[in-house]
Design an enzyme around this catalytic site. Structure first.
Site, PDB file in Angstrom:
ATOM      1  N   HIS A 233       0.865  -1.188   0.000  1.00  0.00           N
ATOM      2  CA  HIS A 233       0.000   0.000   0.000  1.00  0.00           C
ATOM      3  C   HIS A 233       0.900   1.236   0.000  1.00  0.00           C
ATOM      4  CE1 HIS A 233      -2.808   2.994   1.569  1.00  0.00           C
ATOM      5  NE2 HIS A 233      -3.790   2.172   1.244  1.00  0.00           N
ATOM      6  N   CYS A 271      -3.697   2.609  -4.547  1.00  0.00           N
ATOM      7  CA  CYS A 271      -4.627   3.376  -3.722  1.00  0.00           C
ATOM      8  C   CYS A 271      -4.658   4.798  -4.261  1.00  0.00           C
ATOM      9  CB  CYS A 271      -4.204   3.346  -2.261  1.00  0.00           C
ATOM     10  SG  CYS A 271      -5.319   4.338  -1.240  1.00  0.00           S
ATOM     11  N   HIS A 298      -7.573   0.309  -4.294  1.00  0.00           N
ATOM     12  CA  HIS A 298      -8.466   1.103  -3.445  1.00  0.00           C
ATOM     13  C   HIS A 298      -8.787   2.339  -4.266  1.00  0.00           C
ATOM     14  CE1 HIS A 298      -6.352  -0.245   0.595  1.00  0.00           C
ATOM     15  NE2 HIS A 298      -7.006  -1.236   0.003  1.00  0.00           N
ATOM     16  N   ASP A 346     -12.845   2.658  -1.418  1.00  0.00           N
ATOM     17  CA  ASP A 346     -12.145   3.106  -0.218  1.00  0.00           C
ATOM     18  C   ASP A 346     -12.933   4.266   0.378  1.00  0.00           C
ATOM     19  OD1 ASP A 346     -10.101   2.954   1.581  1.00  0.00           O
ATOM     20  OD2 ASP A 346      -8.629   3.992   0.349  1.00  0.00           O
ATOM     21  N   HIS A 347     -12.786   4.467   1.643  1.00  0.00           N
ATOM     22  CA  HIS A 347     -13.436   5.537   2.418  1.00  0.00           C
ATOM     23  C   HIS A 347     -14.620   6.193   1.711  1.00  0.00           C
ATOM     24  CE1 HIS A 347      -9.086   6.292   4.011  1.00  0.00           C
ATOM     25  NE2 HIS A 347      -9.479   5.041   4.171  1.00  0.00           N
ATOM     26  N   TYR A 363     -15.146   4.385   7.014  1.00  0.00           N
ATOM     27  CA  TYR A 363     -15.705   3.090   6.627  1.00  0.00           C
ATOM     28  C   TYR A 363     -17.209   2.990   6.886  1.00  0.00           C
ATOM     29  CZ  TYR A 363     -11.051   1.622   5.496  1.00  0.00           C
ATOM     30  OH  TYR A 363      -9.820   1.518   4.902  1.00  0.00           O
TER      31      TYR A 363
HETATM   32  C1  DNO Z   1      -6.824   3.064   5.271  1.00  0.00           C
HETATM   33  C2  DNO Z   1      -6.165   1.895   4.734  1.00  0.00           C
HETATM   34  C3  DNO Z   1      -4.780   1.626   5.295  1.00  0.00           C
HETATM   35  C4  DNO Z   1      -4.286   0.299   4.794  1.00  0.00           C
HETATM   36  C5  DNO Z   1      -2.910  -0.063   5.243  1.00  0.00           C
HETATM   37  C6  DNO Z   1      -2.428  -1.281   4.525  1.00  0.00           C
HETATM   38  O1  DNO Z   1      -8.002   3.244   5.140  1.00  0.00           O
HETATM   39  O2  DNO Z   1      -6.112   1.976   3.358  1.00  0.00           O
HETATM   40  O3  DNO Z   1      -4.824   1.612   6.687  1.00  0.00           O
HETATM   41  O4  DNO Z   1      -5.132  -0.704   5.279  1.00  0.00           O
HETATM   42  O5  DNO Z   1      -2.021   0.977   5.028  1.00  0.00           O
HETATM   43  O6  DNO Z   1      -1.387  -1.824   5.240  1.00  0.00           O
END
Ligand code: DNO
Length: 388
Positions: A233, A271, A298, A346-347, A363
């Site tokens: 990530h 991401c 993500h 993601d988020h 989340y």
């Molecule tokens: C946040 C996530 C991160 C991710 C870590 C992976 O929302 O994308 O906390 O889980 O960095 O190790």
């Protein structure tokens, strides 16, 4: 895309039955009760996978098996922790997992300065303000050398922020920066945090890179043996903070990793929201260049102010990240592979309705489902338009 949904285990306010109704089939989960460095016992992994299976879903992606700080620093028992990591990999692979997401950020995982930024309509997003980080660093943490580490304009703005902040503001900032956001392991006190930061004084950027590449090459035979892929990530924000080295923030960093780690099983989590924290990053170009090694995505979007402050966007489709172009890259790579790529929304915004279900910051149920729905619509439209 093969849409996935992050589930935080039994403590998650969302049940697997509710997740199933989003239409996803693949769950992203972890044994978060296990400490970094520990080997994940096979029976615990199996029990978690079976629970997911019983709900009609599959535990396909692990996020994360955290990398112990000793592996990053080459201190203490790091060799034993690498062996334990290999054991965990074998165990998750035996229970159906295909990809493991992790990060290599020293001490902190992703960092925000405000997790409750209210938009005009009352929905809530998260913000990163580099001036507040500087203020916390200089005045609360009092990290040696901190004041000299920032440019004069940042120091001036940090001083102003600190002078105007109430005690409650200062506490909120401290809590937000140091709290265990999902993925982060512990809530740290400022003293604990500073002590951990100072342990990195003797670990330079190149050392950290070497430790990452060494770790990856060491576990590569296990990836070959099990068929797993590793998806690092990116750093979030994608630049060093608190004087800690960060080595996975840019295309150049990714290029170096690929050169040092020849196996394509060693790849990336694309991401968009983390890479998008820097205006210098072009997420679409990054996807294009590293497409073969992208094992997990993500997708989310950001809105930047000209001064470097950024917040999460009202929509996964609009903002700094050119989401249609990014999705098109993904669809083209899927076509080349003849296989779909794991992706989770993601988020999302926290809507009023989400407030009745306490979720981890970012989340929310409706917020993420809205993001996923937008991405699904985009995918469908692009497939039709481009014949993909
Ligand atoms: C946040 C996530 C991160 C991710 C870590 C992976 O929302 O994308 O906390 O889980 O960095 O190790």
């Amino acid at each position: 895309m093969r849409a996935c949904w992050r589930w935080f285990g039994d403590g998650d306010p969302l049940s697997l039955a509710e997740i199933r109704q989003t239409g996803v089939r693949d769950v992203v989960a972890a044994l978060s009760e296990r400490r970094p460095g520990e080997a994940w016992p096979l029976e615990e992994v199996r029990a978690r996978a079976e629970k997911v299976r019983a709900a009609g879903l599959f535990w396909t992606v692990v996020e994360s098996i955290p990398v112990h700080e000793d592996i990053k620093k080459h201190t203490g028992e790091w060799r034993r922790y690498v062996e334990n990591y290999k054991t965990s990999l074998r165990h998750v692979a035996a229970c159906g997992v295909k990809t493991v997401c992790y990060n290599f950020m020293p001490v902190l995982d992703w960092t925000r300065t405000d997790v409750q930024t209210r938009l005009d309509d009352g929905s809530v997003v998260m913000t990163y303000n580099p001036y507040e980080v500087a203020a916390f660093d200089i005045y609360a943490l009092k990290r040696p050398g901190a004041a000299e580490a920032y440019d004069a304009a940042t120091v001036a703005r940090a001083a102003e922020i600190w002078a105007q902040a109430t005690d409650a503001d200062r506490q909120r900032l401290e809590k937000t920066i140091l709290m265990g956001l999902p993925g982060t392991v512990d809530d740290l006190t400022p003293a604990e945090f500073l002590a951990q930061v100072r342990e990195y004084e003797s670990v330079g950027e190149q050392d950290l890179r070497d430790h990452l590449y060494g770790f990856l090459n060491e576990i590569t035979p296990v990836l070959e043996e099990t068929g797993l892929t590793m998806a690092i990530h990116p750093d979030d924000p994608p630049y060093p903070i608190f004087g800690l080295p960060r080595i996975l923030s840019t295309a150049a960093d990714m290029r170096q990793m690929c050169a040092a780690c020849p196996s394509e099983r060693v790849g990336f989590t694309l991401c968009s929201g983390s890479l998008g924290g820097s205006l210098a990053n072009d997420e679409v170009a990054i996807f294009h260049e590293f497409a073969r090694r992208i094992h997990f995505c993500h997708f989310r979007n950001l809105v930047h102010a000209p001064d470097g402050v950024f917040r999460e966007s009202e929509s996964h489709l609009t903002g700094k990240v050119d989401m249609p172009a990014l999705m098109l890259e993904l669809l083209r790579e899927e076509k080349r592979r003849g296989e779909k790529i794991f992706l989770r929304p993601d988020h999302g915004r926290q809507f009023a309705i989400d407030r009745h279900r306490p979720c981890y910051w970012g989340y929310s149920f409706v917020g993420r489902l809205t993001g996923l729905s937008e991405l699904r619509g985009l995918e469908c439209g692009l497939r039709r338009a481009y014949g993909l």
